[in-house]
Design a protein around this motif. Structure first.
Motif, PDB file in Angstrom:
ATOM      1  N   VAL A 247      17.704  54.440  19.310  1.00  0.00           N
ATOM      2  CA  VAL A 247      18.288  53.697  20.431  1.00  0.00           C
ATOM      3  C   VAL A 247      18.228  52.205  20.111  1.00  0.00           C
ATOM      4  O   VAL A 247      17.164  51.676  19.766  1.00  0.00           O
ATOM      5  CB  VAL A 247      17.550  53.988  21.752  1.00  0.00           C
ATOM      6  CG1 VAL A 247      18.200  53.211  22.899  1.00  0.00           C
ATOM      7  CG2 VAL A 247      17.566  55.490  22.049  1.00  0.00           C
ATOM      8  N   VAL A 248      19.378  51.555  20.236  1.00  0.00           N
ATOM      9  CA  VAL A 248      19.450  50.110  20.009  1.00  0.00           C
ATOM     10  C   VAL A 248      19.908  49.448  21.310  1.00  0.00           C
ATOM     11  O   VAL A 248      20.941  49.826  21.874  1.00  0.00           O
ATOM     12  CB  VAL A 248      20.445  49.775  18.874  1.00  0.00           C
ATOM     13  CG1 VAL A 248      20.531  48.259  18.686  1.00  0.00           C
ATOM     14  CG2 VAL A 248      20.028  50.448  17.576  1.00  0.00           C
ATOM     15  N   ALA A 258      14.957  49.646  13.996  1.00  0.00           N
ATOM     16  CA  ALA A 258      15.942  50.730  13.978  1.00  0.00           C
ATOM     17  C   ALA A 258      16.237  51.171  12.552  1.00  0.00           C
ATOM     18  O   ALA A 258      16.269  52.370  12.246  1.00  0.00           O
ATOM     19  CB  ALA A 258      17.223  50.280  14.679  1.00  0.00           C
ATOM     20  N   LEU A 259      16.423  50.213  11.664  1.00  0.00           N
ATOM     21  CA  LEU A 259      16.714  50.536  10.261  1.00  0.00           C
ATOM     22  C   LEU A 259      15.507  51.185   9.586  1.00  0.00           C
ATOM     23  O   LEU A 259      15.656  52.100   8.758  1.00  0.00           O
ATOM     24  CB  LEU A 259      17.148  49.268   9.509  1.00  0.00           C
ATOM     25  CG  LEU A 259      18.481  48.660   9.968  1.00  0.00           C
ATOM     26  CD1 LEU A 259      18.730  47.336   9.269  1.00  0.00           C
ATOM     27  CD2 LEU A 259      19.632  49.619   9.706  1.00  0.00           C
ATOM     28  N   PHE A 283      25.436  53.040   9.514  1.00  0.00           N
ATOM     29  CA  PHE A 283      24.783  52.779  10.798  1.00  0.00           C
ATOM     30  C   PHE A 283      24.789  51.279  11.102  1.00  0.00           C
ATOM     31  O   PHE A 283      25.091  50.855  12.228  1.00  0.00           O
ATOM     32  CB  PHE A 283      23.346  53.307  10.763  1.00  0.00           C
ATOM     33  CG  PHE A 283      22.539  52.982  11.987  1.00  0.00           C
ATOM     34  CD1 PHE A 283      22.555  53.818  13.095  1.00  0.00           C
ATOM     35  CD2 PHE A 283      21.746  51.835  12.038  1.00  0.00           C
ATOM     36  CE1 PHE A 283      21.815  53.516  14.233  1.00  0.00           C
ATOM     37  CE2 PHE A 283      21.001  51.523  13.158  1.00  0.00           C
ATOM     38  CZ  PHE A 283      21.041  52.368  14.264  1.00  0.00           C
ATOM     39  N   GLU A 284      24.446  50.487  10.115  1.00  0.00           N
ATOM     40  CA  GLU A 284      24.383  49.038  10.296  1.00  0.00           C
ATOM     41  C   GLU A 284      25.752  48.482  10.684  1.00  0.00           C
ATOM     42  O   GLU A 284      25.881  47.666  11.608  1.00  0.00           O
ATOM     43  CB  GLU A 284      23.877  48.377   9.011  1.00  0.00           C
ATOM     44  CG  GLU A 284      23.564  46.908   9.147  1.00  0.00           C
ATOM     45  CD  GLU A 284      22.904  46.357   7.895  1.00  0.00           C
ATOM     46  OE1 GLU A 284      22.421  45.214   7.956  1.00  0.00           O
ATOM     47  OE2 GLU A 284      22.865  47.073   6.873  1.00  0.00           O
ATOM     48  N   GLU A 285      26.800  48.977   9.995  1.00  0.00           N
ATOM     49  CA  GLU A 285      28.146  48.464  10.261  1.00  0.00           C
ATOM     50  C   GLU A 285      28.683  48.944  11.609  1.00  0.00           C
ATOM     51  O   GLU A 285      29.277  48.177  12.366  1.00  0.00           O
ATOM     52  CB  GLU A 285      29.094  48.891   9.133  1.00  0.00           C
ATOM     53  CG  GLU A 285      30.393  48.118   9.085  1.00  0.00           C
ATOM     54  CD  GLU A 285      30.162  46.632   8.814  1.00  0.00           C
ATOM     55  OE1 GLU A 285      30.780  45.817   9.529  1.00  0.00           O
ATOM     56  OE2 GLU A 285      29.357  46.290   7.914  1.00  0.00           O
ATOM     57  N   LEU A 286      28.437  50.240  11.907  1.00  0.00           N
ATOM     58  CA  LEU A 286      28.982  50.818  13.131  1.00  0.00           C
ATOM     59  C   LEU A 286      28.243  50.323  14.377  1.00  0.00           C
ATOM     60  O   LEU A 286      28.865  49.872  15.343  1.00  0.00           O
ATOM     61  CB  LEU A 286      28.904  52.347  13.073  1.00  0.00           C
ATOM     62  CG  LEU A 286      29.345  53.093  14.343  1.00  0.00           C
ATOM     63  CD1 LEU A 286      30.833  52.902  14.582  1.00  0.00           C
ATOM     64  CD2 LEU A 286      29.001  54.576  14.241  1.00  0.00           C
ATOM     65  N   VAL A 287      26.919  50.426  14.343  1.00  0.00           N
ATOM     66  CA  VAL A 287      26.139  50.147  15.549  1.00  0.00           C
ATOM     67  C   VAL A 287      25.812  48.667  15.685  1.00  0.00           C
ATOM     68  O   VAL A 287      26.091  48.046  16.718  1.00  0.00           O
ATOM     69  CB  VAL A 287      24.840  50.988  15.555  1.00  0.00           C
ATOM     70  CG1 VAL A 287      24.001  50.665  16.785  1.00  0.00           C
ATOM     71  CG2 VAL A 287      25.184  52.479  15.523  1.00  0.00           C
TER      72      VAL A 287
END
Length: 362
Positions: A247-248, A258-259, A283-287
């Motif tokens: 969850v971010v 998160a990472l 994940f980094e790019e999307l979220v």
């Protein structure tokens, strides 16, 4: 007409209740494979079907005989239900043919010569006639299990129950035993098989039961269960999914945490370095670089890794106004996400709550 009918079967032990409310019917010629996580009562179910375990409540009817009736003649009823155990259960003091003919002679009162002839015919069908004079300790595990199957069908049962028949065998021996079971299915033998061999269940079953939560949680044809399961637990079991949720909160972002959690999941799921880096980058790019710049609501991101096909699915859910990151994100993000994703799905689910869901396969 059903051969077996089970109604509201419940089995409770002192500290657990593996079977809460089991209901199903079996028809002649059915091959039912029972699958599910360990400890969900699969073996207990089989043992209840021939009263090796005493049901706590419910009704079991086999070929019009109510096994759960206190007045039931179990001696007679059990002739209709053959059982093959994962641990073979052969008599070590008897040779192969003696193991096979003992029950027909003593229980069915079959003449010795007739029992011997029929026993040898059955052994020949499974490739064991040349070992008829051997003792169990002279046989491999696969050979013991083939003899165990022959011993069970020598009683001419209406239905054959097989409890994890290959669990104690190596791959070569497993193939030997599964081949015998396939032949029985082709001959029309009605069987209920508890198995962890998913490919075998897919190939041989007419119906598949997924057992969980004390019930038949989901049932259907092999295609329905293995290709299109309707329930989440079934899907996770079939795919052998390893999952995590991260969850971010854009209002109080802790992106490093998160990472870090995502990397820890990748290690525990035994992802290789290339795949793990890909997941983290996506994940980094999307979220972080896209969704969190367009909503103040917490983003719940679920990552699923399948052991069966090494596939990875990322699901993101958040509240907010319509926004498709694959079409409305900045050009660089769109390019990165599109190149990395093999399949995407975007849904603006509920206008009242403005729920947005994404599902991405990478």
């Amino acid at each position: 007409m059903s051969l077996i009918k089970v109604e509201h079967l419940r089995k409770a032990f002192e500290k657990s209740v593996p079977l809460e409310d089991i209901n199903f019917e079996v028809h002649p010629g059915d091959v039912i494979c029972v699958i599910g996580p360990s400890g969900t009562g699969k073996s207990t179910l089989l043992r209840c079907l021939n009263r090796l375990e005493e049901p706590t409540s419910g009704t079991i009817t086999v070929d019009d005989i109510v096994l759960t009736d206190p007045k039931c003649d179990l001696y007679h009823a059990r002739r209709k239900v053959g059982m093959v155990f994962q641990s073979f259960n052969l008599f070590n003091n008897l040779n192969v043919i003696e193991n096979v003919i003992s029950a027909p002679m003593h229980l069915l009162k079959m003449p010795r010569e007739e029992a011997f002839k029929k026993g040898m015919d059955l052994l020949k069908q499974v490739g064991m006639d040349d070992r008829a004079d051997r003792f169990p300790d002279e046989l491999s595990g696969g050979q013991k299990q083939r003899v165990s199957i022959v011993r069970a069908i020598s009683m001419q049962p209406k239905v054959l129950l097989l409890d994890e028949p290959t669990s104690a065998l190596d791959p070569t021996m497993t193939d030997e035993v599964l081949s015998v079971i396939r032949k029985l299915a082709e001959q029309g033998m009605t069987m209920i098989i508890v198995t962890h061999e998913m490919r075998f269940a897919r190939d041989i079953a007419t119906r598949v039961f997924y057992l969980d939560e004390g019930i038949i949680y989901e049932e259907g044809t092999p295609e329905q269960i293995f290709e299109h399961p309707q329930k989440e637990k079934t899907r996770r079991f079939i795919k052998r999914l390893k999952t995590t949720e991260i969850v971010v909160d854009p209002k109080e972002p802790d992106y490093l945490s998160a990472l870090h959690n995502l990397e820890a999941f990748g290690r525990s799921a035994m992802l290789d370095e290339t795949t793990l880096r890909k997941v983290i980058l996506f994940f980094e790019e999307l979220v972080i670089n896209t969704i969190c710049k367009h909503t103040d609501a917490p983003v719940r991101c679920q990552i699923e890794y399948s052991d069966t096909d090494s596939s990875i699915v990322i699901k993101a859910r958040y509240d907010g106004e319509p926004f498709d990151p694959f079409k409305e994100g900045d050009p660089l993000s769109q390019m990165i996400l599109s190149r990395m994703a093999s399949e995407t799905a975007y849904r603006y689910e509920d206008e009242n709550k403005a729920i947005i869901k994404l599902e991405v396969s990478i």
